[in-house]
Design a protein around this motif. Structure first.
Motif, mmCIF file in Angstrom:
data_model
loop_
_atom_site.group_PDB
_atom_site.id
_atom_site.type_symbol
_atom_site.label_atom_id
_atom_site.label_comp_id
_atom_site.label_asym_id
_atom_site.label_seq_id
_atom_site.Cartn_x
_atom_site.Cartn_y
_atom_site.Cartn_z
ATOM 1 N N GLY A 18 -0.026 3.737 5.221
ATOM 2 C CA GLY A 18 -0.712 2.553 4.734
ATOM 3 C C GLY A 18 -0.069 1.267 5.218
ATOM 4 N N GLN A 19 -0.670 0.145 4.851
ATOM 5 C CA GLN A 19 -0.148 -1.173 5.186
ATOM 6 C C GLN A 19 -0.320 -2.112 3.985
ATOM 7 O OE1 GLN A 19 -2.335 -1.680 9.129
ATOM 8 N NE2 GLN A 19 -0.394 -2.679 9.615
ATOM 9 N N LEU A 20 0.751 -2.849 3.672
ATOM 10 C CA LEU A 20 0.741 -3.841 2.610
ATOM 11 C C LEU A 20 1.545 -5.050 3.061
ATOM 12 C CD1 LEU A 20 1.523 -1.602 -0.537
ATOM 13 C CD2 LEU A 20 -0.720 -2.544 0.095
ATOM 14 N N LYS A 21 1.187 -6.221 2.524
ATOM 15 C CA LYS A 21 2.007 -7.407 2.803
ATOM 16 C C LYS A 21 3.029 -7.657 1.699
ATOM 17 C CE LYS A 21 -1.211 -10.831 0.800
ATOM 18 N NZ LYS A 21 -2.002 -12.058 1.083
ATOM 19 N N GLN A 22 2.791 -7.060 0.529
ATOM 20 C CA GLN A 22 3.704 -7.192 -0.615
ATOM 21 C C GLN A 22 3.625 -5.915 -1.436
ATOM 22 O OE1 GLN A 22 2.200 -8.251 -4.122
ATOM 23 N NE2 GLN A 22 4.165 -7.622 -4.985
ATOM 24 N N VAL A 23 4.799 -5.395 -1.828
ATOM 25 C CA VAL A 23 4.843 -4.149 -2.585
ATOM 26 C C VAL A 23 5.707 -4.352 -3.820
ATOM 27 C CG1 VAL A 23 6.853 -3.191 -1.366
ATOM 28 C CG2 VAL A 23 5.140 -1.635 -2.367
ATOM 29 N N ASP A 24 5.403 -3.614 -4.876
ATOM 30 C CA ASP A 24 6.135 -3.740 -6.133
ATOM 31 C C ASP A 24 6.484 -2.351 -6.661
ATOM 32 O OD1 ASP A 24 6.868 -5.741 -8.439
ATOM 33 O OD2 ASP A 24 5.956 -4.003 -9.399
ATOM 34 N N ALA A 25 7.752 -2.176 -7.058
ATOM 35 C CA ALA A 25 8.232 -0.882 -7.535
ATOM 36 C C ALA A 25 8.466 -0.879 -9.034
ATOM 37 C CB ALA A 25 9.526 -0.505 -6.806
ATOM 38 N N GLY A 26 7.870 -1.849 -9.750
ATOM 39 C CA GLY A 26 8.164 -2.009 -11.165
ATOM 40 C C GLY A 26 7.393 -1.098 -12.096
ATOM 41 N N GLY A 27 6.381 -0.393 -11.589
ATOM 42 C CA GLY A 27 5.636 0.530 -12.435
ATOM 43 C C GLY A 27 6.486 1.725 -12.843
ATOM 44 N N THR A 28 6.010 2.472 -13.809
ATOM 45 C CA THR A 28 6.813 3.577 -14.341
ATOM 46 C C THR A 28 7.181 4.596 -13.271
ATOM 47 O OG1 THR A 28 4.736 4.611 -15.030
ATOM 48 C CG2 THR A 28 5.954 3.361 -16.681
ATOM 49 N N VAL A 29 6.245 4.970 -12.434
ATOM 50 C CA VAL A 29 6.533 5.892 -11.335
ATOM 51 C C VAL A 29 5.795 5.512 -10.064
ATOM 52 C CG1 VAL A 29 7.056 7.876 -12.807
ATOM 53 C CG2 VAL A 29 4.704 7.494 -12.082
ATOM 54 N N SER A 30 4.818 4.642 -10.158
ATOM 55 C CA SER A 30 3.927 4.358 -9.044
ATOM 56 C C SER A 30 4.145 2.957 -8.477
ATOM 57 C CB SER A 30 2.461 4.485 -9.483
ATOM 58 O OG SER A 30 2.206 5.759 -10.036
ATOM 59 N N PRO A 31 4.393 2.841 -7.172
ATOM 60 C CA PRO A 31 4.421 1.514 -6.558
ATOM 61 C C PRO A 31 3.013 0.955 -6.433
ATOM 62 C CG PRO A 31 4.613 3.189 -4.876
ATOM 63 C CD PRO A 31 4.625 3.919 -6.196
ATOM 64 N N ALA A 32 2.927 -0.348 -6.261
ATOM 65 C CA ALA A 32 1.637 -1.013 -6.107
ATOM 66 C C ALA A 32 1.825 -2.202 -5.184
ATOM 67 C CB ALA A 32 1.087 -1.461 -7.456
ATOM 68 N N GLY A 33 0.725 -2.787 -4.736
ATOM 69 C CA GLY A 33 0.852 -3.950 -3.874
ATOM 70 C C GLY A 33 -0.483 -4.426 -3.350
ATOM 71 N N VAL A 34 -0.422 -5.375 -2.428
ATOM 72 C CA VAL A 34 -1.629 -5.941 -1.842
ATOM 73 C C VAL A 34 -1.478 -5.964 -0.322
ATOM 74 C CG1 VAL A 34 -2.185 -7.350 -3.860
ATOM 75 C CG2 VAL A 34 -0.738 -8.296 -2.071
ATOM 76 N N ASN A 35 -2.620 -5.864 0.380
ATOM 77 C CA ASN A 35 -2.561 -5.880 1.842
ATOM 78 C C ASN A 35 -2.920 -7.254 2.407
ATOM 79 O OD1 ASN A 35 -5.366 -6.087 1.802
ATOM 80 N ND2 ASN A 35 -5.731 -4.019 2.585
ATOM 81 N N MET A 36 -3.037 -7.320 3.712
ATOM 82 C CA MET A 36 -3.271 -8.607 4.379
ATOM 83 C C MET A 36 -4.634 -9.201 4.079
ATOM 84 S SD MET A 36 -3.743 -5.719 6.175
ATOM 85 C CE MET A 36 -2.237 -5.415 7.063
ATOM 86 N N PHE A 37 -5.530 -8.392 3.513
ATOM 87 C CA PHE A 37 -6.856 -8.872 3.116
ATOM 88 C C PHE A 37 -6.944 -9.138 1.614
ATOM 89 C CE2 PHE A 37 -7.449 -5.907 6.749
ATOM 90 C CZ PHE A 37 -7.809 -6.840 7.713
#
Length: 247
Positions: free
Chosen positions: A95-114
């Motif tokens: 995948g591709q993301l411009k920003q990622v976050d590891a603060g969830g209980t087990v799952s990372p999340a983030g947003v892409n360039m769009f």
């Protein structure tokens, strides 16, 4: 970053009548993230650092954004490719993301360039789940996930659990305007607006994840990034200076 003695300064900062004791940490970072007692950051050259025994240690690789939390240590590089730190090595993730976050209980999340929003249910090898809507920055905690869009409007996604990283799929707009937002491991929410003022969300509980209102954190200079963990508020100034603050 050179190993130098930490300069301890008391800044004239007040929040709800409580002084913040802030130490200026030697070095220069454009982005910082703290969680699970760890501190990671990247500088303007996309070099990666972690704070170990009070000293910045440079890690191999190149990232423009890094995040640490219950989901591990994740980052994205200048080409928006995603990496996860595994036994000291940066392992590429699909995948591709411009920003990622590891603060969830087990799952990372983030947003892409769009500004498309994603979370990864099930860890490595799983597929990214696309959430509805558009955000430029997204951060998760134990009770909910928060984000801001290109217009600096603020949104919360409730119902996020270890089994449902996408949450309720119903965005709720929260009054206010922020350009970035971070949720700590214990659920505290801090953000920065477009002119470098810092805010925290008050009244957040498991029963009321939205909280009750914003309170400006009076600070002696303009800032561009904040992150909170275990009683420490880490602040990056607009000049890339680093401060570690406690009440």
């Amino acid at each position: 970053m050179e190993r130098t003695a930490v300069l301890l300064v008391i800044l004239n900062l007040w929040t709800s009548g409580l002084a913040l004791n802030c130490r200026v940490v030697p070095g220069s970072l454009k982005q910082i993230d703290v969680g699970n007692g760890q501190v990671f950051g990247v500088n303007s050259a996309d070099e990666i650092f972690t704070l170990y025994s009070g000293t910045w240690t440079r890690l191999s690789g190149s990232l423009k954004h890094v995040s640490v939390g219950p989901a591990g240590v994740w980052g994205v590089n200048a080409n928006n490719y995603i990496y996860r730190l595994d036994n000291g090595d940066w392992v590429p993730v699909n995948g591709q993301l411009k920003q990622v976050d590891a603060g969830g209980t087990v799952s990372p999340a983030g947003v892409n360039m769009f500004d498309d929003i994603y979370c990864l249910q099930g860890g490595q090898g799983a597929s990214w789940t696309n959430l509805p809507g558009k955000l430029k920055y997204y951060s998760c905690g134990p009770n909910s996930c928060w984000g801001v869009n290109s217009g600096n409007q603020i949104y919360i996604m409730k119902g996020v659990t270890s089994n449902t990283c996408a949450g309720s799929l119903k965005w709720e707009q929260v009054p206010g305007s922020l350009s970035m937002i971070e949720v700590s491991t214990d659920g505290k929410v801090y953000g920065v607006n477009s002119i470098g003022d810092m805010y925290t969300r008050e009244g957040i509980t498991s029963a009321n994840p939205t909280g009750t209102g914003w309170r400006q954190v009076q600070f002696g200079q303009k800032v561009k990034h904040v992150s909170y963990d275990l009683g420490h508020l880490w602040v990056i100034g607009t000049d890339n200076s680093i401060m570690d603050c406690t009440e």
